[in-house]
Design an enzyme around this catalytic site. Structure first.
Site, mmCIF file in Angstrom:
data_model
loop_
_atom_site.group_PDB
_atom_site.id
_atom_site.type_symbol
_atom_site.label_atom_id
_atom_site.label_comp_id
_atom_site.label_asym_id
_atom_site.label_seq_id
_atom_site.Cartn_x
_atom_site.Cartn_y
_atom_site.Cartn_z
ATOM 1 N N HIS A 158 51.329 38.511 42.213
ATOM 2 C CA HIS A 158 52.630 38.100 41.698
ATOM 3 C C HIS A 158 53.802 38.470 42.592
ATOM 4 C CE1 HIS A 158 54.208 36.773 37.475
ATOM 5 N NE2 HIS A 158 54.648 36.018 38.460
ATOM 6 N N ASP A 164 53.429 36.458 31.347
ATOM 7 C CA ASP A 164 52.808 37.654 31.950
ATOM 8 C C ASP A 164 52.619 38.726 30.881
ATOM 9 O OD1 ASP A 164 53.600 39.084 35.212
ATOM 10 O OD2 ASP A 164 52.131 39.781 33.728
ATOM 11 N N HIS A 185 52.915 41.661 31.748
ATOM 12 C CA HIS A 185 53.751 42.708 32.345
ATOM 13 C C HIS A 185 55.161 42.202 32.648
ATOM 14 C CE1 HIS A 185 49.454 43.246 33.497
ATOM 15 N NE2 HIS A 185 49.681 44.460 33.052
ATOM 16 N N ASP A 224 56.914 43.282 35.344
ATOM 17 C CA ASP A 224 57.016 43.190 36.819
ATOM 18 C C ASP A 224 58.420 43.535 37.304
ATOM 19 O OD1 ASP A 224 54.673 40.417 37.396
ATOM 20 O OD2 ASP A 224 54.428 42.426 36.564
ATOM 21 N N HIS A 242 53.075 43.741 43.335
ATOM 22 C CA HIS A 242 52.929 42.697 42.299
ATOM 23 C C HIS A 242 53.593 43.139 40.986
ATOM 24 C CE1 HIS A 242 48.873 44.371 40.524
ATOM 25 N NE2 HIS A 242 49.807 45.288 40.615
ATOM 26 N N ASP A 249 51.441 34.155 35.433
ATOM 27 C CA ASP A 249 50.481 35.208 35.784
ATOM 28 C C ASP A 249 49.347 35.070 34.774
ATOM 29 O OD1 ASP A 249 50.790 38.810 36.321
ATOM 30 O OD2 ASP A 249 49.036 37.599 35.828
ATOM 31 N N ASP A 286 47.181 36.882 33.752
ATOM 32 C CA ASP A 286 46.899 38.005 32.837
ATOM 33 C C ASP A 286 47.795 37.980 31.596
ATOM 34 O OD1 ASP A 286 48.397 40.555 34.977
ATOM 35 O OD2 ASP A 286 49.300 39.541 33.263
ATOM 36 N N GLU A 296 47.515 35.881 40.335
ATOM 37 C CA GLU A 296 46.647 36.947 39.850
ATOM 38 C C GLU A 296 45.239 36.471 39.477
ATOM 39 O OE1 GLU A 296 47.384 40.088 40.156
ATOM 40 O OE2 GLU A 296 49.488 39.916 40.663
HETATM 41 N N1 LIG Z 1 53.595 47.979 35.618
HETATM 42 C C1 LIG Z 1 52.381 48.008 36.408
HETATM 43 C C2 LIG Z 1 52.675 48.313 37.851
HETATM 44 O O1 LIG Z 1 51.742 48.629 38.581
HETATM 45 O O2 LIG Z 1 53.879 48.205 38.239
HETATM 46 C C3 LIG Z 1 51.442 49.049 35.827
HETATM 47 N N2 LIG Z 1 50.430 48.266 35.145
HETATM 48 C C4 LIG Z 1 49.130 48.904 34.955
HETATM 49 C C5 LIG Z 1 49.279 50.126 34.061
HETATM 50 C C6 LIG Z 1 47.924 50.751 33.809
HETATM 51 C C7 LIG Z 1 48.034 51.938 32.876
HETATM 52 C C8 LIG Z 1 48.753 51.544 31.596
HETATM 53 C C9 LIG Z 1 50.088 50.887 31.903
HETATM 54 N N3 LIG Z 1 49.908 49.758 32.806
HETATM 55 C C10 LIG Z 1 50.227 47.059 35.925
HETATM 56 C C11 LIG Z 1 51.636 46.670 36.210
HETATM 57 C C12 LIG Z 1 51.779 45.692 37.332
HETATM 58 C C13 LIG Z 1 51.122 44.329 37.003
HETATM 59 C C14 LIG Z 1 51.447 43.303 38.033
HETATM 60 B B1 LIG Z 1 51.169 41.798 37.573
HETATM 61 O O3 LIG Z 1 51.658 40.915 38.550
HETATM 62 O O4 LIG Z 1 49.779 41.606 37.323
HETATM 63 O O5 LIG Z 1 51.904 41.543 36.343
HETATM 64 MN MN LIG Z 2 47.950 41.902 41.162
HETATM 65 MN MN LIG Z 3 52.771 39.549 37.029
HETATM 66 MN MN LIG Z 4 50.523 40.695 34.870
#
Ligand SMILES: N[C@@]1(C(=O)O)CN(C[C@@H]2CCCCN2)C[C@@H]1CCC[B-](O)(O)O
Ligand SMILES: [Mn+2]
Ligand SMILES: [Mn+2]
Ligand SMILES: [Mn+2]
Length: 261
Positions: free
Chosen positions: A69, A89, A91, A93, A106, A183, A185, A228
């Protein structure tokens, strides 16, 4: 995924012009605070932004198939003056290089695009001019927001994340080009298991198709990112196929495939 989409869009009588972009890995690409590979991601998005700009100048609807993403930084920058951006999504992001716990870019594209957040000084992103405001973004499927993302994510917009009447009539009246950043997911994990950060309780296939049909009917859907999908994360071929086919069916609905024929 591209091949399947191109073939099926042919059936929709879309005039498909396909282009593959190659990106370079920048050597010694040290993290910038909690943003990994900033130069590689930045240069790739700079290239993507001009490619998307070209597609829009050509008067075409732009479909970008990723990849993760972080590519939305380039695709939305290239699609400038888009409003609203539908962020489909699980998330938000909206982490910045200072708030991200994972360091994965991402999870940061919305922060990079928002004027309010003033993310700056990231090597590889000298070209970037933030082009979005928080009220331009409509989230769908949101259900996994980090603590650090909360303050920047306006509370009053929570209800929009759950309802599917995604775009207010006044938004449509502005007749501005709509960008769907899809996305996979955001969907329920059994539908799209071959993805990096699945979260239970996602959008159903019927809801996803409905959203895409609604967007098509506005006549304003101008760019779509599909991101994704990661075939390497499918435990079986069937999981990979389900992920690709589900994504394709939603894209086709966004390009005019109607359930009622
Ligand atoms: N906010 C996140 C980040 O890494 O910044 C943390 N999150 C994973 C995390 C695991 C443990 C429980 C809370 N969530 C994924 C998200 C990014 C997704 C990117 B996308 O593009 O797939 O939306
Ligand atoms: Mn990713
Ligand atoms: Mn995303
Ligand atoms: Mn996501």
């Amino acid at each position: 995924a591209m091949l399947v989409i191109a073939v099926q869009m042919g059936e929709l009588r879309c005039d498909v012009k396909d282009r593959e972009l190659k990106f370079d890995i920048i050597p010694n690409d040290h993290p910038y605070h909690n943003a990994k590979n900033p130069r590689t991601v930045g240069r790739a998005n700079e290239k993507l932004a001009s490619a998307v700009e070209e597609v829009k100048k050509d008067g075409r609807t732009c479909l970008v198939v990723g990849g993760d993403h972080s590519l939305a930084i380039g695709s939305i920058s290239g699609h400038a003056k888009t409003e609203p951006v539908i962020w489909f999504d699980a998330h938000a992001d909206i982490n910045t290089p200072l708030t991200s716990l994972s360091g994965n870019m991402h999870g940061q594209p919305v922060a990079f695009l928002l004027k309010e957040l003033k993310v700056s000084g990231v090597p590889g992103f000298e070209w970037l001019k933030p082009c979005l405001s928080a009220e331009d973004i409509v989230y769908i499927g949101l259900r996994d927001v980090d603590d650090a993302e909360q303050p920047t994510f306006p509370k009053d917009r929570q209800e929009q994340t759950l309802s599917l009447n995604i775009i207010s009539p006044q938004k449509i009246n502005k007749k501005k080009p709509i960008h769907l950043s899809f996305d996979v997911d955001g969907l329920d994990p059994p539908l799209t298991p071959a993805t990096g950060t699945p979260v239970p309780g996602g959008v159903t296939l019927r809801e996803g198709i409905y959203v895409a049909e609604q967007l098509y009917k506005t006549g304003l859907l101008s760019a779509v990112d599909t991101v994704e999908i990661n075939p390497r994360l499918g435990k079986t071929q069937e999981e990979v196929d389900s992920t690709v086919n589900t994504a394709v069916s939603i894209i086709l609905s966004g390009f005019g495939k109607a359930r009622e024929g």
